[in-house]
Design a protein around this motif. Structure first.
Motif, short mmCIF file in Angstrom:
data_model
loop_
_atom_site.label_atom_id
_atom_site.label_comp_id
_atom_site.label_asym_id
_atom_site.label_seq_id
_atom_site.Cartn_x
_atom_site.Cartn_y
_atom_site.Cartn_z
N ASP A 49 0.81 -1.22 0.00
CA ASP A 49 0.00 0.00 0.00
C ASP A 49 0.85 1.28 0.00
O ASP A 49 0.31 2.38 0.12
CB ASP A 49 -0.97 0.02 1.18
N GLU A 71 -6.32 -6.64 -3.81
CA GLU A 71 -7.31 -5.60 -4.13
C GLU A 71 -7.00 -4.26 -3.47
O GLU A 71 -7.36 -3.20 -4.02
CB GLU A 71 -8.71 -6.06 -3.73
N GLY A 72 -6.36 -4.29 -2.31
CA GLY A 72 -6.15 -3.04 -1.57
C GLY A 72 -5.48 -1.94 -2.37
O GLY A 72 -6.00 -0.82 -2.47
N LEU A 76 -6.97 1.75 -3.75
CA LEU A 76 -6.30 3.00 -3.39
C LEU A 76 -5.87 3.81 -4.62
O LEU A 76 -5.52 4.98 -4.49
CB LEU A 76 -5.07 2.71 -2.53
N GLY A 101 -14.51 -2.93 -4.45
CA GLY A 101 -14.40 -2.14 -3.23
C GLY A 101 -15.71 -1.92 -2.52
O GLY A 101 -15.73 -1.70 -1.30
N LEU A 147 -14.30 -4.02 1.96
CA LEU A 147 -13.33 -5.10 2.03
C LEU A 147 -13.19 -5.62 3.45
O LEU A 147 -13.05 -4.85 4.39
CB LEU A 147 -11.97 -4.62 1.55
#
Length: 391
Positions: A49, A71-72, A76, A101, A147
């Protein structure tokens, strides 16, 4: 080509493994990676991230292709940041990543574009959600909107369990901001199937259908998990079935995203329930599934790096070349997973698993004082492939 994989799980290990086997790839890096990826790639001390750190590294090292695993970072906006820097990054931009999301957005999107899915409603009020659950009747499904690390879905066998799940999310705050809204939906009966599409705008090429198994225990019992194993392809899903999924689901999604100003590039994962009325969408993911990726990568033939690089730049092949046969993956999980997984447990014996048709992909592993230990719930994904699922 220099390739970078973002993430630290077994999915990312499998992607790095496939990229390493691609002709023309001379260097593979994984950020941050794990104890398994360190054996085939260069691990980087950059968190998934840390968008600024990832972009800076890729620019400095002249990385040709970045593939986003989890997915994070996508939600973002990592793809947007890479594109702004003039770098090739495989995955959807932030606006398109809303399909994963927000489950509420995805369900309402399907409703707008007439994509087959379960009857549903979205709630922020627990009493209203319980009333709708009673209207649907048990079994019924309760989902956290955002999430929740694969744990935000409760398939309630009775209304009491559904009401507890609603209270846990909306009143107890079990999933924090991810659970401030919930989707309550009709339970669909049938076989689950996962379809992955490599997409660019309104064009797509499909990977073989796969099937993951989410219950923690044998016999399809126990709590839902992020996935305890997978097979590919699904033996009973025909070429005609896949074309129907493409025509009735994937293409309407891509056209709908384009029309709503968020064209989709990357992997569209469609989680389907194959009902008596045909396939209906359970969920969308905007990246490769885990553990499906660990079964799919061994079946891909040819230049995986070239495929993803072309897709990131808007070029999709007419079809994806795959090997004949089948693959199966079994996940080794920590005691107590998914609720209270043990970590720091010694991981041994992985070097003893050898063969031309088997691979061990590391999920939650790290090195500690010279030995390998567990660092998460799903520790390893052991994949094998052959002529069919029996062999």
């Amino acid at each position: 080509m220099k390739a970078l994989v973002i993430g630290s799980g077994a999915r990312e290990h499998a992607l790095a493994w496939a990229l390493r086997r691609s002709p023309g790839v001379r260097d593979v890096m994984v950020a941050p990676g794990n104890a398994g990826t360190a054996a085939i790639a260069r691990n980087l001390d950059i968190k998934a991230d840390d968008l600024a750190g990832l972009v800076e590294f890729a620019r400095r090292e002249a990385v040709d292709l970045t593939v986003v695993g989890p997915e994070g970072p996508l939600i973002l906006g990592v793809v947007d940041r890479f594109r702004e820097a003039g770098l090739v990054c495989y995955g959807p931009p932030r606006a398109a990543a809303r399909l994963e999301g927000s489950k509420a957005f995805a369900k309402e999107f399907m409703q707008r574009h007439r994509i087959p899915t379960a009857e549903f409603a979205v709630f922020e009020d627990a009493d209203a959600a319980k009333t709708f659950a009673r209207k649907l009747g048990a079994p019924v499904v309760v989902k956290a909107d955002g999430l929740a690390a694969g744990k935000g879905v409760v398939v309630a066998a009775d209304l009491a369990e559904a009401e507890r799940a609603i209270d846990d999310m909306l009143v107890g705050g079990r999933f924090g901001a991810a659970g401030r809204r919930v989707v309550v939906e009709e339970f669909l009966d049938g076989e689950e199937v996962s379809v992955h599409a490599i997409c660019a705008g309104v064009d797509a090429a499909l990977l073989p259908a796969s099937q993951d198994h989410k219950r923690a225990h044998d016999g399809d019992r126990g709590p839902n998990t992020g996935g305890m194993g997978a097979i590919a392809p699904v033996p009973w899903v025909t070429a005609r079935d896949m074309e129907a999924v493409r025509t009735n689901i994937i293409m309407p999604v891509l056209r709908g995203m384009r029309d709503e100003g968020a064209p989709f590039t990357g992997t569209l994962y469609v989680g389907l329930m194959w009902t008596r009325m045909g396939p209906k969408v359970l969920e969308f993911n905007v990246r490769f599934g885990d553990p499906e990726t660990e079964a799919l990568m061994p079946l891909l033939a040819g230049d995986v790096a070239g495929l993803l690089h072309d897709a990131a730049r808007g070029k999709i092949p007419a079809a994806i070349t795959t090997r004949a046969g089948s693959a199966a993956t079994v996940v080794v999980a920590s005691r107590g997973y998914p609720e209270h997984a043990e970590t720091g447990v010694a991981v041994e014996g992985t070097d003893e698993i050898r063969g031309d048709h088997v691979a061990v992909f590391h999920g939650g592993t790290r090195m500690q004082a010279g030995r390998m230990v567990s660092s998460g719930g799903r520790i390893l994904a052991v994949s094998a492939w052959g002529d069919d699922l029996r062999g």
